[in-house]
Design a protein around this motif. Structure first.
Motif, PDB file in Angstrom:
ATOM      1  N   SER A 109       0.812  -1.212   0.000  1.00  0.00           N
ATOM      2  CA  SER A 109       0.000   0.000   0.000  1.00  0.00           C
ATOM      3  C   SER A 109       0.845   1.260   0.000  1.00  0.00           C
ATOM      4  O   SER A 109       0.422   2.277  -0.548  1.00  0.00           O
ATOM      5  CB  SER A 109      -0.981   0.006   1.173  1.00  0.00           C
ATOM      6  N   GLU A 113      -0.901   3.446  -2.734  1.00  0.00           N
ATOM      7  CA  GLU A 113      -1.757   4.568  -2.317  1.00  0.00           C
ATOM      8  C   GLU A 113      -1.551   5.839  -3.136  1.00  0.00           C
ATOM      9  O   GLU A 113      -2.523   6.431  -3.608  1.00  0.00           O
ATOM     10  CB  GLU A 113      -1.590   4.862  -0.824  1.00  0.00           C
ATOM     11  N   PRO A 114      -0.309   6.307  -3.325  1.00  0.00           N
ATOM     12  CA  PRO A 114      -0.141   7.540  -4.113  1.00  0.00           C
ATOM     13  C   PRO A 114      -0.651   7.387  -5.552  1.00  0.00           C
ATOM     14  O   PRO A 114      -1.198   8.325  -6.126  1.00  0.00           O
ATOM     15  CB  PRO A 114       1.374   7.793  -4.094  1.00  0.00           C
ATOM     16  N   HIS A 117      -4.484   7.471  -5.446  1.00  0.00           N
ATOM     17  CA  HIS A 117      -4.948   8.851  -5.227  1.00  0.00           C
ATOM     18  C   HIS A 117      -4.777   9.715  -6.474  1.00  0.00           C
ATOM     19  O   HIS A 117      -5.579  10.605  -6.721  1.00  0.00           O
ATOM     20  CB  HIS A 117      -4.253   9.485  -4.031  1.00  0.00           C
ATOM     21  N   SER A 118      -3.725   9.439  -7.265  1.00  0.00           N
ATOM     22  CA  SER A 118      -3.509  10.227  -8.483  1.00  0.00           C
ATOM     23  C   SER A 118      -4.417   9.773  -9.624  1.00  0.00           C
ATOM     24  O   SER A 118      -4.513  10.456 -10.639  1.00  0.00           O
ATOM     25  CB  SER A 118      -2.045  10.116  -8.929  1.00  0.00           C
TER      26      SER A 118
END
Length: 171
Positions: A109, A113-114, A117-118
């Motif tokens: 993760s 995660e980044p 999110h993008s």
């Protein structure tokens, strides 16, 4: 490699140390099943189901990698066994393969995660993240400089990983 002396310590999913070594719990790493939006649209437009999983290509680390098998069994309640897969024996190559639409797969993760999110990647099974216990393996009698390094590694790992009191599993 550890027993031969090629390395002085290592992170592993194995709880039990080999003779002459210690294994210290450092926490859990969360893995998320991800793909690009295009890949997800092509193979999982109606969600991740057993029939769609059998048609899509999974991206795994190597032939010893059992994380994906564990993940699929948790999702569907059965051992899936044979499914399409590619192997990329480096974490960066595995992630790049997923980012290049070569398949879907499990990614830590902290990497996923980044990108989620993008909007570059999508989580395919957000209620089935895989939690993996990690252990720092080191010599039982290590010289002072190695003991200092081991303590630093354990400290940083515990700050970076999820701390629980139970076994790995699914969230």
């Amino acid at each position: 490699a550890l027993a031969r002396g090629d390395v002085k310590g290592c992170l592993s999913t194995q709880r039990k140390p080999i003779e002459g070594f210690l294994a210290e719990s450092v926490g859990q790493m969360r893995y998320q099943c991800v793909a690009t939006r295009d890949f997800a649209s092509e193979y999982f437009s109606d969600g991740m189901t057993l029939p769609t999983v059998l048609k899509a290509t999974a991206v795994l680390f190597d032939r010893k990698d059992t994380l994906h098998d564990t993940f699929l069994e948790a999702c569907f309640g059965v051992s899936v066994g044979k499914y399409l897969k590619h192997y990329f024996p480096s974490t960066s190559a595995l992630l790049n393969a997923i980012r290049s639409n070569l398949g879907y797969g499990l990614v830590p993760s902290m990497q996923a995660e980044p990108l989620i999110h993008s909007g570059e990647l999508v989580a395919l099974a957000p209620r089935h993240d895989l939690m993996v216990d990690l252990y720092w393996h080191r010599w039982e009698s290590e010289p002072e400089p190695l003991a200092i390094i081991s303590a630093l590694i354990v400290n940083v790992a515990r700050k970076s990983l999820i701390q629980t009191h139970g076994e790995g599993g699914y969230v």
